[in-house]
Design a protein around this motif. Structure first.
Motif, PDB file in Angstrom:
ATOM      1  N   ALA A 277       0.833  -1.210   0.000  1.00  0.00           N
ATOM      2  CA  ALA A 277       0.000   0.000   0.000  1.00  0.00           C
ATOM      3  C   ALA A 277       0.861   1.251   0.000  1.00  0.00           C
ATOM      4  CB  ALA A 277      -0.923  -0.010   1.210  1.00  0.00           C
ATOM      5  N   ALA A 278       1.971   1.203   0.722  1.00  0.00           N
ATOM      6  CA  ALA A 278       2.887   2.347   0.743  1.00  0.00           C
ATOM      7  C   ALA A 278       3.448   2.604  -0.649  1.00  0.00           C
ATOM      8  CB  ALA A 278       4.021   2.087   1.736  1.00  0.00           C
ATOM      9  N   ARG A 279       3.867   1.540  -1.338  1.00  0.00           N
ATOM     10  CA  ARG A 279       4.387   1.694  -2.700  1.00  0.00           C
ATOM     11  C   ARG A 279       3.305   2.207  -3.645  1.00  0.00           C
ATOM     12  NH1 ARG A 279       6.574  -3.500  -1.737  1.00  0.00           N
ATOM     13  NH2 ARG A 279       5.054  -4.381  -3.206  1.00  0.00           N
ATOM     14  N   LEU A 280       2.102   1.666  -3.512  1.00  0.00           N
ATOM     15  CA  LEU A 280       0.999   2.086  -4.381  1.00  0.00           C
ATOM     16  C   LEU A 280       0.681   3.559  -4.186  1.00  0.00           C
ATOM     17  CD1 LEU A 280      -1.294   1.405  -6.361  1.00  0.00           C
ATOM     18  CD2 LEU A 280      -2.674   0.701  -4.380  1.00  0.00           C
ATOM     19  N   THR A 281       0.669   4.022  -2.947  1.00  0.00           N
ATOM     20  CA  THR A 281       0.367   5.424  -2.670  1.00  0.00           C
ATOM     21  C   THR A 281       1.416   6.342  -3.278  1.00  0.00           C
ATOM     22  OG1 THR A 281      -0.764   4.826  -0.612  1.00  0.00           O
ATOM     23  CG2 THR A 281      -0.034   7.110  -0.836  1.00  0.00           C
TER      24      THR A 281
END
Length: 218
Positions: A7-11
């Motif tokens: 999720a951190a990478r996606l954000t």
């Protein structure tokens, strides 16, 4: 987000790819709100754009303090903020004041919904967007504001009630550890809002959905 590295990478990726003006996060940054997880927000923050955050029931005072210490992050605790000419009101889940990830009771959410409606109704300038964690906190907002954002349900959706657009982002973290226990897959989702100005109006919404186990994207 639920402490998800994906999720951190996606954000970060979506922030860069879509050149967004700001980000609104409706809470549950972590799974249990422990001190062990307090460093998670710093794995992807700060971002090059303003980041507006409010606490969910899986967050705790420890996590709130962690977010408050990151440059570029605005933690909303029943407050208003104006970014790029858009006024946003944000209200954390009442359960975030405790050390337990248990959700708020229905009775507590009914009480909070009345409190929120009173604050929003007296806002000057009026809010274009209200962000809550649990959708039950927004029960009295139909017809009061143009847009309401919520999290908590892990079910992405868009509905319109009395002219108010209600946007449930689902879960950018795919529901955390609980995502693999649900019947069927809980995908990672986020929404991108396109807002016209003069006058302010929500023009369109893109939803990004990623199925981590099947590696599908929509």
């Amino acid at each position: 987000m639920h402490s998800s590295e994906a999720a951190a990478r996606l954000t970060r990726t979506v922030t860069d790819l879509y050149q967004v003006d700001f980000i609104v996060d409706t809470g549950d940054s972590t799974d249990l709100g422990t001190g062990f997880e307090a460093g998670y927000p710093a794995t992807y923050l700060p971002l090059p754009k303003p980041y507006v955050w409010l606490a969910g029931n899986h967050d705790t005072p420890t996590i709130v303090r962690s977010l408050q210490g990151i440059p570029g992050v605005t933690v909303l605790q029943s407050e208003f903020v104006s970014i790029s000419g858009i006024t946003i009101a944000g209200f954390p889940d009442p359960a975030s004041a405790s050390l337990s990830p248990a959700p708020s009771t229905d009775a507590r959410l009914v009480e909070d919904a009345a409190r929120i409606a009173g604050i929003v109704g007296q806002g000057n300038p009026g809010s274009f967007m209200v962000a809550v964690h649990d959708p039950k906190q927004a029960a009295r907002l139909p017809g009061m504001v143009p847009v309401v954002l919520n999290g908590h349900t892990h079910r992405e959706g868009i509905t319109v009630r009395d002219g108010t657009v209600f946007l449930d982002v689902g879960s950018t973290g795919g529901g955390g550890f609980r995502g693999i226990n649900h019947e069927g897959e809980s995908p990672s989702t986020l929404q991108i809002l396109y807002i016209k100005k003069e006058p302010l109006k929500l023009a369109a919404v893109d939803t990004i959905t990623i199925f981590g186990f099947s590696q599908e994207f929509s």
